[in-house]
Design an enzyme around this catalytic site. Structure first.
Site, PDB file in Angstrom:
ATOM      1  N   SER A  77       0.828  -1.200   0.000  1.00  0.00           N
ATOM      2  CA  SER A  77       0.000   0.000   0.000  1.00  0.00           C
ATOM      3  C   SER A  77       0.868   1.258   0.000  1.00  0.00           C
ATOM      4  N   GLU A 134     -13.685  11.183   1.563  1.00  0.00           N
ATOM      5  CA  GLU A 134     -14.083  12.105   2.635  1.00  0.00           C
ATOM      6  C   GLU A 134     -14.952  11.335   3.639  1.00  0.00           C
ATOM      7  N   SER A 138     -17.423   5.595  -1.643  1.00  0.00           N
ATOM      8  CA  SER A 138     -17.674   4.990  -2.965  1.00  0.00           C
ATOM      9  C   SER A 138     -18.100   6.027  -3.991  1.00  0.00           C
ATOM     10  N   TRP A 190      -9.375   8.546   5.914  1.00  0.00           N
ATOM     11  CA  TRP A 190      -8.857   7.223   5.523  1.00  0.00           C
ATOM     12  C   TRP A 190      -7.700   7.365   4.537  1.00  0.00           C
ATOM     13  N   LEU A 211      -6.784   5.886  -9.855  1.00  0.00           N
ATOM     14  CA  LEU A 211      -7.290   4.653  -9.222  1.00  0.00           C
ATOM     15  C   LEU A 211      -7.065   3.440 -10.124  1.00  0.00           C
ATOM     16  N   ASP A 213      -8.332 -21.146   8.989  1.00  0.00           N
ATOM     17  CA  ASP A 213      -9.090 -22.291   9.497  1.00  0.00           C
ATOM     18  C   ASP A 213      -8.210 -23.547   9.552  1.00  0.00           C
ATOM     19  N   LEU A 271      -5.131 -23.852  10.063  1.00  0.00           N
ATOM     20  CA  LEU A 271      -4.114 -23.829  11.120  1.00  0.00           C
ATOM     21  C   LEU A 271      -4.721 -24.026  12.513  1.00  0.00           C
ATOM     22  N   GLU A 291      -9.895   1.359  -2.659  1.00  0.00           N
ATOM     23  CA  GLU A 291      -9.737   1.411  -4.126  1.00  0.00           C
ATOM     24  C   GLU A 291     -10.981   0.888  -4.846  1.00  0.00           C
ATOM     25  N   ASP A 305     -18.237  -4.650  -4.226  1.00  0.00           N
ATOM     26  CA  ASP A 305     -19.540  -4.388  -4.864  1.00  0.00           C
ATOM     27  C   ASP A 305     -19.465  -3.225  -5.856  1.00  0.00           C
TER      28      ASP A 305
HETATM   29  P1  TGC Z   1     -18.215   8.224 -13.989  1.00  0.00           P
HETATM   30  O1  TGC Z   1     -19.287   8.975 -14.742  1.00  0.00           O
HETATM   31  O2  TGC Z   1     -18.215   6.749 -14.086  1.00  0.00           O
HETATM   32  O3  TGC Z   1     -16.790   8.746 -14.444  1.00  0.00           O
HETATM   33  C1  TGC Z   1     -16.448  10.108 -14.481  1.00  0.00           C
HETATM   34  C2  TGC Z   1     -15.355  10.264 -15.530  1.00  0.00           C
HETATM   35  O4  TGC Z   1     -14.216   9.460 -15.191  1.00  0.00           O
HETATM   36  C3  TGC Z   1     -13.979   8.460 -16.197  1.00  0.00           C
HETATM   37  N1  TGC Z   1     -13.633   7.220 -15.472  1.00  0.00           N
HETATM   38  C4  TGC Z   1     -12.405   6.708 -15.409  1.00  0.00           C
HETATM   39  N2  TGC Z   1     -11.256   7.081 -16.001  1.00  0.00           N
HETATM   40  C5  TGC Z   1     -10.152   6.337 -15.736  1.00  0.00           C
HETATM   41  N3  TGC Z   1     -10.163   5.269 -14.908  1.00  0.00           N
HETATM   42  C6  TGC Z   1     -11.298   4.870 -14.290  1.00  0.00           C
HETATM   43  N4  TGC Z   1     -11.291   3.830 -13.466  1.00  0.00           N
HETATM   44  C7  TGC Z   1     -12.486   5.596 -14.541  1.00  0.00           C
HETATM   45  N5  TGC Z   1     -13.766   5.489 -14.112  1.00  0.00           N
HETATM   46  C8  TGC Z   1     -14.447   6.489 -14.697  1.00  0.00           C
HETATM   47  C9  TGC Z   1     -15.274   8.344 -16.964  1.00  0.00           C
HETATM   48  O5  TGC Z   1     -15.048   7.898 -18.273  1.00  0.00           O
HETATM   49  C10 TGC Z   1     -15.767   9.776 -16.920  1.00  0.00           C
HETATM   50  O6  TGC Z   1     -15.002  10.534 -17.838  1.00  0.00           O
HETATM   51  P2  TGC Z   1     -15.633  11.794 -18.615  1.00  0.00           P
HETATM   52  O7  TGC Z   1     -14.515  12.339 -19.420  1.00  0.00           O
HETATM   53  O8  TGC Z   1     -16.765  11.226 -19.425  1.00  0.00           O
HETATM   54  O9  TGC Z   1     -16.127  12.746 -17.574  1.00  0.00           O
HETATM   55  O10 TGC Z   1     -18.294   8.706 -12.489  1.00  0.00           O
HETATM   56  P3  TGC Z   1     -19.288   8.292 -11.322  1.00  0.00           P
HETATM   57  O11 TGC Z   1     -19.457   9.474 -10.442  1.00  0.00           O
HETATM   58  O12 TGC Z   1     -20.510   7.630 -11.896  1.00  0.00           O
HETATM   59  O13 TGC Z   1     -18.421   7.251 -10.462  1.00  0.00           O
HETATM   60  C11 TGC Z   1     -18.254   6.004 -10.857  1.00  0.00           C
HETATM   61  C12 TGC Z   1     -17.524   5.141  -9.788  1.00  0.00           C
HETATM   62  C13 TGC Z   1     -18.475   4.681  -8.730  1.00  0.00           C
HETATM   63  C14 TGC Z   1     -17.032   3.947 -10.558  1.00  0.00           C
HETATM   64  C15 TGC Z   1     -16.341   5.849  -9.131  1.00  0.00           C
HETATM   65  O14 TGC Z   1     -16.764   6.910  -8.401  1.00  0.00           O
HETATM   66  C16 TGC Z   1     -15.510   4.928  -8.265  1.00  0.00           C
HETATM   67  O15 TGC Z   1     -14.599   4.273  -8.770  1.00  0.00           O
HETATM   68  N6  TGC Z   1     -15.767   4.848  -6.912  1.00  0.00           N
HETATM   69  C17 TGC Z   1     -14.918   4.111  -5.986  1.00  0.00           C
HETATM   70  C18 TGC Z   1     -14.063   5.089  -5.201  1.00  0.00           C
HETATM   71  C19 TGC Z   1     -12.696   4.569  -4.920  1.00  0.00           C
HETATM   72  O16 TGC Z   1     -12.245   3.569  -5.459  1.00  0.00           O
HETATM   73  N7  TGC Z   1     -11.956   5.279  -4.094  1.00  0.00           N
HETATM   74  C20 TGC Z   1     -10.580   4.959  -3.830  1.00  0.00           C
HETATM   75  C21 TGC Z   1      -9.903   6.046  -3.050  1.00  0.00           C
HETATM   76  S1  TGC Z   1      -8.143   5.909  -3.025  1.00  0.00           S
HETATM   77  C22 TGC Z   1      -7.817   4.581  -2.078  1.00  0.00           C
HETATM   78  O17 TGC Z   1      -8.661   3.865  -1.638  1.00  0.00           O
HETATM   79  C23 TGC Z   1      -6.382   4.302  -1.830  1.00  0.00           C
HETATM   80  S2  TGC Z   1      -6.156   2.899  -0.908  1.00  0.00           S
HETATM   81  C24 TGC Z   1      -4.479   2.790  -0.743  1.00  0.00           C
HETATM   82  C25 TGC Z   1      -3.856   1.829  -1.708  1.00  0.00           C
HETATM   83  O18 TGC Z   1      -4.113   1.883  -2.924  1.00  0.00           O
HETATM   84  O19 TGC Z   1      -3.041   0.983  -1.295  1.00  0.00           O
HETATM   85  P1  FAD Z   2     -19.118   3.311   1.595  1.00  0.00           P
HETATM   86  O1  FAD Z   2     -18.966   3.954   0.275  1.00  0.00           O
HETATM   87  O2  FAD Z   2     -19.952   4.003   2.602  1.00  0.00           O
HETATM   88  O3  FAD Z   2     -19.680   1.832   1.380  1.00  0.00           O
HETATM   89  C1  FAD Z   2     -20.220   1.047   2.455  1.00  0.00           C
HETATM   90  C2  FAD Z   2     -20.824  -0.230   1.853  1.00  0.00           C
HETATM   91  O4  FAD Z   2     -21.875   0.128   0.935  1.00  0.00           O
HETATM   92  C3  FAD Z   2     -19.818  -1.057   1.041  1.00  0.00           C
HETATM   93  O5  FAD Z   2     -20.087  -2.418   1.228  1.00  0.00           O
HETATM   94  C4  FAD Z   2     -20.118  -0.666  -0.397  1.00  0.00           C
HETATM   95  O6  FAD Z   2     -19.781  -1.696  -1.315  1.00  0.00           O
HETATM   96  C5  FAD Z   2     -21.630  -0.457  -0.338  1.00  0.00           C
HETATM   97  N1  FAD Z   2     -22.095   0.453  -1.369  1.00  0.00           N
HETATM   98  C6  FAD Z   2     -21.724   1.738  -1.606  1.00  0.00           C
HETATM   99  N2  FAD Z   2     -22.384   2.229  -2.662  1.00  0.00           N
HETATM  100  C7  FAD Z   2     -23.180   1.243  -3.136  1.00  0.00           C
HETATM  101  C8  FAD Z   2     -24.079   1.125  -4.226  1.00  0.00           C
HETATM  102  N3  FAD Z   2     -24.277   2.133  -5.074  1.00  0.00           N
HETATM  103  N4  FAD Z   2     -24.738  -0.046  -4.389  1.00  0.00           N
HETATM  104  C9  FAD Z   2     -24.506  -1.088  -3.556  1.00  0.00           C
HETATM  105  N5  FAD Z   2     -23.659  -1.050  -2.506  1.00  0.00           N
HETATM  106  C10 FAD Z   2     -22.997   0.099  -2.311  1.00  0.00           C
HETATM  107  N6  FAD Z   2      -9.045   6.744   0.322  1.00  0.00           N
HETATM  108  C11 FAD Z   2      -8.252   7.691  -0.257  1.00  0.00           C
HETATM  109  O7  FAD Z   2      -8.744   8.607  -0.902  1.00  0.00           O
HETATM  110  N7  FAD Z   2      -6.899   7.625  -0.123  1.00  0.00           N
HETATM  111  C12 FAD Z   2      -6.279   6.640   0.586  1.00  0.00           C
HETATM  112  O8  FAD Z   2      -5.049   6.622   0.660  1.00  0.00           O
HETATM  113  C13 FAD Z   2      -7.091   5.649   1.215  1.00  0.00           C
HETATM  114  N8  FAD Z   2      -6.505   4.701   1.998  1.00  0.00           N
HETATM  115  C14 FAD Z   2      -7.315   3.861   2.734  1.00  0.00           C
HETATM  116  C15 FAD Z   2      -6.738   3.024   3.693  1.00  0.00           C
HETATM  117  C16 FAD Z   2      -7.537   2.222   4.488  1.00  0.00           C
HETATM  118  C17 FAD Z   2      -6.905   1.370   5.553  1.00  0.00           C
HETATM  119  C18 FAD Z   2      -8.932   2.204   4.290  1.00  0.00           C
HETATM  120  C19 FAD Z   2      -9.815   1.303   5.118  1.00  0.00           C
HETATM  121  C20 FAD Z   2      -9.518   3.028   3.351  1.00  0.00           C
HETATM  122  C21 FAD Z   2      -8.724   3.886   2.574  1.00  0.00           C
HETATM  123  N9  FAD Z   2      -9.279   4.803   1.675  1.00  0.00           N
HETATM  124  C22 FAD Z   2      -8.504   5.743   1.061  1.00  0.00           C
HETATM  125  C23 FAD Z   2     -10.742   4.908   1.567  1.00  0.00           C
HETATM  126  C24 FAD Z   2     -11.384   3.846   0.703  1.00  0.00           C
HETATM  127  O9  FAD Z   2     -11.128   4.088  -0.673  1.00  0.00           O
HETATM  128  C25 FAD Z   2     -12.896   3.831   1.000  1.00  0.00           C
HETATM  129  O10 FAD Z   2     -13.031   3.284   2.293  1.00  0.00           O
HETATM  130  C26 FAD Z   2     -13.673   3.020  -0.014  1.00  0.00           C
HETATM  131  O11 FAD Z   2     -13.689   3.676  -1.274  1.00  0.00           O
HETATM  132  C27 FAD Z   2     -15.139   2.777   0.456  1.00  0.00           C
HETATM  133  O12 FAD Z   2     -15.721   3.946   0.927  1.00  0.00           O
HETATM  134  P2  FAD Z   2     -16.461   3.974   2.370  1.00  0.00           P
HETATM  135  O13 FAD Z   2     -15.542   3.388   3.361  1.00  0.00           O
HETATM  136  O14 FAD Z   2     -16.944   5.353   2.577  1.00  0.00           O
HETATM  137  O15 FAD Z   2     -17.685   2.989   2.223  1.00  0.00           O
END
Ligand code: TGC
Ligand code: FAD
Length: 389
Positions: free
Chosen positions: A96, A138, A143, A167, A244, A341, A343, A368, A372
């Protein structure tokens, strides 16, 4: 702790690797075995990240490994994936750290920064002299990052940022944060350096998962930034979402590493532990579990390899990454639970790495984009219907 980091190559995928790719993988594996593994349980217990490993990780070219120029190693995406796999074979927190630095913070600057920003930050980040974090999530928007409330407003030639990010991996240890914020035109990004007035990072404690990784909350209270700190080429949600995609790619590979360690541990345990009349490995139920694990790991490895080829060819689609992240992390989590399990009571203590991996993988399944959310991304892709709203 016993070292369960070793190869698992049932389908002879090594035959497909170049000598450079094998050398990279083996160098990172040696580093993990010699320098990371011995202290990982201590860091997990103490909720600390092994910062002492950063210089050697940099020397191995791990930070921004698949980026070209700006002091980065410019490796191909198979080599990058293999690095992630070896790091996560030790601990998801180690992978990570490298993912956030490389695929999120550095890639954001690489893809959306100005030439001046790239020259200023990327070489120092590749050297591990500057650490980055990525603030998208935030408290009320995980999600659905498109709903973010962090705002940036113009004040003369400056930007003023207000909001909270939660987070955030590496938050308090990072020298700079990539912060995504809403402006009148949509969403854009900023580089916020540690020490900027109004910016603070506080760690989140009490995690049962990813304890060898720092997770923080970032607060932005009237943070003033010049245009030099604006990622001017980041326009719309596409900019953070494309980061992402890079990080999910690394996670898909990394999860295989965690699964592999759990499998090797369960296999060795089953071969040595005797119950009733024979070793566990001699019972059909146990063999079935081991075979299921091996099969899932082999399938995940094949997905990774093909995904890497597509990424190197420049034809990889984000949805293909979603399939890999969803499948491989879920498979790794199931394997870790099964190994735990197998172990018995020993599965709950830190003498073995299994429960640590199992707990970590709960986070990997969530961050990430949850399992779901990846399902809905793929559902939208194949049906043309969005089920998000
Ligand atoms: P949506 O309409 O789908 O997309 C908006 C615009 O973005 C483009 N796009 C992408 N481009 C590149 N890569 C992707 N994966 C893309 N997904 C979408 C899309 O084509 C569009 O472009 P444009 O030019 O037409 O505007 O947007 P939406 O609001 O409907 O959202 C879709 C959704 C749910 C898939 C997106 O919001 C999402 O992926 N949600 C999950 C959030 C998430 O993964 N957060 C992660 C935070 S970072 C983190 O967790 C770090 S953990 C630490 C570690 O990595 O180790
Ligand atoms: P929520 O979005 O509230 O989701 C809760 C539950 O509802 C989940 O089961 C989800 O699948 C479900 N759900 C949500 N929407 C729907 C839908 N439309 N339909 C059906 N089910 C749905 N973020 C960053 O930006 N940067 C980081 O570096 C980063 N690092 C992280 C490190 C850790 C240890 C953790 C735990 C999280 C980190 N995150 C980071 C945040 C992470 O990306 C979010 O936790 C993740 O995207 C899910 O968001 P949430 O926790 O708000 O859950």
């Amino acid at each position: 702790m016993t070292d369960f980091i070793r190869d698992l190559d049932f389908y002879q995928l090594d035959d497909w690797l170049s000598s450079e790719e094998k050398m990279t993988r083996d160098a990172v594996r040696r580093f993990v075995q010699r320098e990371a593994l011995p202290s990982i349980e201590r860091h997990f217990a103490n909720e600390t990240f092994p910062l002492e490993l950063v210089p050697e990780m940099a020397r191995l070219g791990i930070f921004g490994a698949n980026l070209k120029g700006y002091g980065c190693a410019g490796m191909n995406n198979i080599a990058y994936g293999l690095i992630m796999q070896e790091l996560e074979a030790c601990d998801s927190g180690l992978r990570s750290f490298a993912s956030v630095q490389s695929a999120l913070a550095m890639y954001a600057i690489y893809s959306s920064g100005t030439e001046e920003q790239k020259k200023r930050y990327l070489p120092e980040m590749a050297k591990g002299k500057l650490l980055g974090c990525f603030g998208l999530t935030e408290p009320d928007h995980g999600s659905d990052p498109g709903g973010m409330e962090t705002r940036a407003r113009k004040d003369g030639s400056h930007w003023v940022l207000n909001g909270t990010k939660r987070w955030i991996t590496n938050g308090s240890i990072a020298d700079l944060a990539i912060v995504w914020a809403r402006v009148d035109e949509g969403i854009t990004g900023f580089i916020v350096e540690k020490g900027t007035p109004g910016f603070s990072a506080a760690d989140i404690h009490g995690k049962f998962s990813m304890r060898a990784s720092i997770t923080s909350e970032l607060v932005l209270d009237e943070v003033r930034l010049g245009e030099s700190h604006h990622l001017a080429n980041a326009r719309g949600l596409r900019a953070p979402l494309s980061c992402l995609t890079q990080a999910r790619y690394g996670i898909a590979w990394g999860a295989v590493g965690a699964a592999r360690t759990c499998f090797q541990c369960a296999l060795e345990y089953a071969k040595s532990r005797k119950q009733f009349s024979r070793r566990l490995a001699g019972y059909q139920l146990v063999q079935r579990k081991l075979v299921d694990m091996l099969t899932e790991i082999t399938k995940a490895q094949l997905i990774c390899f093909r995904l890497g080829q597509l990424k190197d060819a420049g034809t990889m689609r984000p949805e293909q990454v979603s399939l890999a992240k969803r499948n491989n992390v879920n498979a790794a989590l199931e394997i870790a639970r099964m190994a735990r399990d197998m172990l018995g009571a020993n599965g709950i203590v830190n003498e073995y790495p299994v429960i640590r991996h199992m707990l970590n993988l709960e986070t990997v399944n969530t961050y990430e984009g949850t399992y779901d959310v990846q399902t809905l991304i793929l559902g939208r892709d194949i049906t043309g219907e969005s089920a998000f709203d």
